[in-house]
Design a protein around this motif. Sequence first.
Motif, mmCIF file in Angstrom:
data_model
loop_
_atom_site.group_PDB
_atom_site.id
_atom_site.type_symbol
_atom_site.label_atom_id
_atom_site.label_comp_id
_atom_site.label_asym_id
_atom_site.label_seq_id
_atom_site.Cartn_x
_atom_site.Cartn_y
_atom_site.Cartn_z
ATOM 1 N N ILE A 27 60.373 2.239 -36.185
ATOM 2 C CA ILE A 27 61.535 3.098 -35.930
ATOM 3 C C ILE A 27 62.347 3.296 -37.216
ATOM 4 C CG2 ILE A 27 63.772 3.230 -34.727
ATOM 5 C CD1 ILE A 27 62.325 1.670 -32.399
ATOM 6 N N GLY A 28 62.615 2.205 -37.931
ATOM 7 C CA GLY A 28 63.379 2.299 -39.177
ATOM 8 C C GLY A 28 62.668 3.154 -40.211
ATOM 9 N N ALA A 29 61.366 2.952 -40.375
ATOM 10 C CA ALA A 29 60.607 3.734 -41.353
ATOM 11 C C ALA A 29 60.549 5.207 -40.966
ATOM 12 C CB ALA A 29 59.207 3.166 -41.507
ATOM 13 N N SER A 30 60.484 5.485 -39.683
ATOM 14 C CA SER A 30 60.490 6.877 -39.226
ATOM 15 C C SER A 30 61.813 7.561 -39.584
ATOM 16 C CB SER A 30 60.260 6.919 -37.714
ATOM 17 O OG SER A 30 60.285 8.243 -37.257
ATOM 18 N N LYS A 31 62.908 6.870 -39.357
ATOM 19 C CA LYS A 31 64.228 7.415 -39.723
ATOM 20 C C LYS A 31 64.308 7.612 -41.240
ATOM 21 C CE LYS A 31 68.700 8.295 -39.375
ATOM 22 N NZ LYS A 31 69.195 9.539 -38.800
ATOM 23 N N ILE A 32 63.801 6.676 -41.998
ATOM 24 C CA ILE A 32 63.835 6.751 -43.460
ATOM 25 C C ILE A 32 62.963 7.899 -43.945
ATOM 26 C CG2 ILE A 32 63.135 5.492 -45.551
ATOM 27 C CD1 ILE A 32 64.213 2.940 -43.915
ATOM 28 N N ASP A 33 61.807 8.097 -43.334
ATOM 29 C CA ASP A 33 60.952 9.237 -43.669
ATOM 30 C C ASP A 33 61.692 10.549 -43.428
ATOM 31 O OD1 ASP A 33 58.632 10.654 -44.408
ATOM 32 O OD2 ASP A 33 57.786 10.533 -42.403
ATOM 33 N N THR A 34 62.394 10.641 -42.318
ATOM 34 C CA THR A 34 63.183 11.839 -42.011
ATOM 35 C C THR A 34 64.292 12.047 -43.040
ATOM 36 O OG1 THR A 34 62.681 11.644 -39.667
ATOM 37 C CG2 THR A 34 64.628 12.948 -40.252
ATOM 38 N N LEU A 35 64.943 10.975 -43.438
ATOM 39 C CA LEU A 35 66.001 11.079 -44.449
ATOM 40 C C LEU A 35 65.434 11.523 -45.802
ATOM 41 C CD1 LEU A 35 68.140 7.971 -43.499
ATOM 42 C CD2 LEU A 35 68.859 10.369 -43.363
ATOM 43 N N LEU A 36 64.261 11.016 -46.174
ATOM 44 C CA LEU A 36 63.615 11.472 -47.416
ATOM 45 C C LEU A 36 63.320 12.962 -47.336
ATOM 46 C CD1 LEU A 36 61.153 8.496 -47.985
ATOM 47 C CD2 LEU A 36 63.057 9.128 -49.494
ATOM 48 N N LEU A 37 62.847 13.421 -46.190
ATOM 49 C CA LEU A 37 62.596 14.847 -45.973
ATOM 50 C C LEU A 37 63.886 15.643 -46.166
ATOM 51 C CD1 LEU A 37 60.904 17.302 -44.917
ATOM 52 C CD2 LEU A 37 61.560 16.559 -42.618
ATOM 53 N N GLU A 38 64.971 15.174 -45.599
ATOM 54 C CA GLU A 38 66.256 15.879 -45.716
ATOM 55 C C GLU A 38 66.780 15.881 -47.146
ATOM 56 O OE1 GLU A 38 68.790 14.115 -42.746
ATOM 57 O OE2 GLU A 38 67.532 14.873 -41.114
ATOM 58 N N VAL A 39 66.584 14.788 -47.872
ATOM 59 C CA VAL A 39 66.984 14.737 -49.279
ATOM 60 C C VAL A 39 66.206 15.792 -50.066
ATOM 61 C CG1 VAL A 39 66.833 13.345 -51.404
ATOM 62 C CG2 VAL A 39 67.757 12.334 -49.313
ATOM 63 N N LEU A 40 64.909 15.835 -49.862
ATOM 64 C CA LEU A 40 64.072 16.814 -50.579
ATOM 65 C C LEU A 40 64.414 18.241 -50.172
ATOM 66 C CD1 LEU A 40 60.707 14.886 -50.475
ATOM 67 C CD2 LEU A 40 62.047 15.460 -52.526
ATOM 68 N N ARG A 41 64.645 18.459 -48.895
ATOM 69 C CA ARG A 41 65.018 19.795 -48.420
ATOM 70 C C ARG A 41 66.329 20.250 -49.062
ATOM 71 N NH1 ARG A 41 64.620 19.464 -42.558
ATOM 72 N NH2 ARG A 41 62.438 19.991 -42.715
ATOM 73 N N GLY A 42 67.252 19.314 -49.267
ATOM 74 C CA GLY A 42 68.523 19.647 -49.898
ATOM 75 C C GLY A 42 68.399 19.899 -51.392
ATOM 76 N N PHE A 43 67.408 19.291 -52.024
ATOM 77 C CA PHE A 43 67.248 19.409 -53.474
ATOM 78 C C PHE A 43 66.386 20.601 -53.892
ATOM 79 C CE2 PHE A 43 65.012 18.410 -57.450
ATOM 80 C CZ PHE A 43 66.093 18.224 -58.288
ATOM 81 N N LEU A 44 65.301 20.824 -53.181
ATOM 82 C CA LEU A 44 64.346 21.860 -53.576
ATOM 83 C C LEU A 44 64.846 23.260 -53.226
ATOM 84 C CD1 LEU A 44 61.068 20.112 -52.370
ATOM 85 C CD2 LEU A 44 61.925 20.280 -54.723
ATOM 86 N N LEU A 45 64.293 24.249 -53.902
ATOM 87 C CA LEU A 45 64.575 25.636 -53.542
ATOM 88 C C LEU A 45 64.125 25.870 -52.107
ATOM 89 C CD1 LEU A 45 63.403 27.431 -56.810
ATOM 90 C CD2 LEU A 45 65.758 27.047 -56.061
ATOM 91 N N PRO A 46 64.725 26.845 -51.410
ATOM 92 C CA PRO A 46 64.347 27.084 -50.011
ATOM 93 C C PRO A 46 62.871 27.455 -49.868
ATOM 94 C CG PRO A 46 66.328 28.308 -50.603
ATOM 95 C CD PRO A 46 65.789 27.727 -51.863
ATOM 96 N N LYS A 47 62.334 27.185 -48.700
ATOM 97 C CA LYS A 47 60.936 27.527 -48.419
ATOM 98 C C LYS A 47 60.753 29.032 -48.439
ATOM 99 C CE LYS A 47 61.376 27.603 -43.416
ATOM 100 N NZ LYS A 47 60.648 27.436 -42.213
ATOM 101 N N THR A 48 59.520 29.462 -48.619
ATOM 102 C CA THR A 48 59.234 30.893 -48.714
ATOM 103 C C THR A 48 58.880 31.516 -47.376
ATOM 104 O OG1 THR A 48 56.935 30.391 -49.280
ATOM 105 C CG2 THR A 48 58.469 30.746 -51.111
ATOM 106 N N GLY A 49 58.467 30.742 -46.388
ATOM 107 C CA GLY A 49 58.089 31.267 -45.079
ATOM 108 C C GLY A 49 59.297 31.655 -44.251
ATOM 109 N N GLY A 50 59.018 32.191 -43.072
ATOM 110 C CA GLY A 50 60.073 32.586 -42.148
ATOM 111 C C GLY A 50 60.827 31.395 -41.599
ATOM 112 N N PRO A 51 61.972 31.646 -40.976
ATOM 113 C CA PRO A 51 62.813 30.547 -40.495
ATOM 114 C C PRO A 51 62.165 29.683 -39.409
ATOM 115 C CG PRO A 51 63.688 32.673 -39.793
ATOM 116 C CD PRO A 51 62.548 32.949 -40.710
#
Length: 181
Positions: A27-51
């Motif tokens: 459970i903890g690692a799953s939450k941490i994986d999600t947080l890493l995803l959110e950190v990267l999503r906040g840092f990287l340029l937006p995705k090119t596909g549709g919403p």
Amino acid sequence: MAKNTELFDAFAEELLTERAVRPLVIIGASKIDTLLLEVLRGFLLPKTGGPKEPDELLERDPGPLGTFSSRIKICRRLGLVDPTFHFALEKLRALRNASAHSLLFDDAKSPVREHFAEFRKSMASRNSYKLIKERYFEESTLSRIEEWQCLLLTVCALLEAIREKVKQTPGNKRAMRISAG
């Protein structure tokens, strides 16, 4: 910010009810994986596909950054986490893999015991660990399960702070002006 605190407290309360190590790690690692995803999503340029389309870089497995391991590594390479925190995340990844993929998972036996000791050593000296311990645990000496809980909450708190502070990269404007002629 207040909403993030409420969300964190709700997650912490849920995590603190778990009394077995194996599901706690998953459970903890799953939450941490999600947080890493959110950190990267906040840092990287937006995705090119549709919403409504998944992010081809971050959300597809297999995809370049679709796994826990790749997210940990790219956060380090981008300078979003320091070397000690990166080491802790790698140890947590090893612990998560052992708990998710081994029939016999015992945190008191090798190699899990050693991974846990290294994970703990890399996190327990941080101020955030001490703050989490004071906020969520009444006793000064933690039981084994409380130690796991405190460490996982510390990692989550650190990633929450990084997520809040990270700014989207502006990209490289000069590289976009290069022509083939």
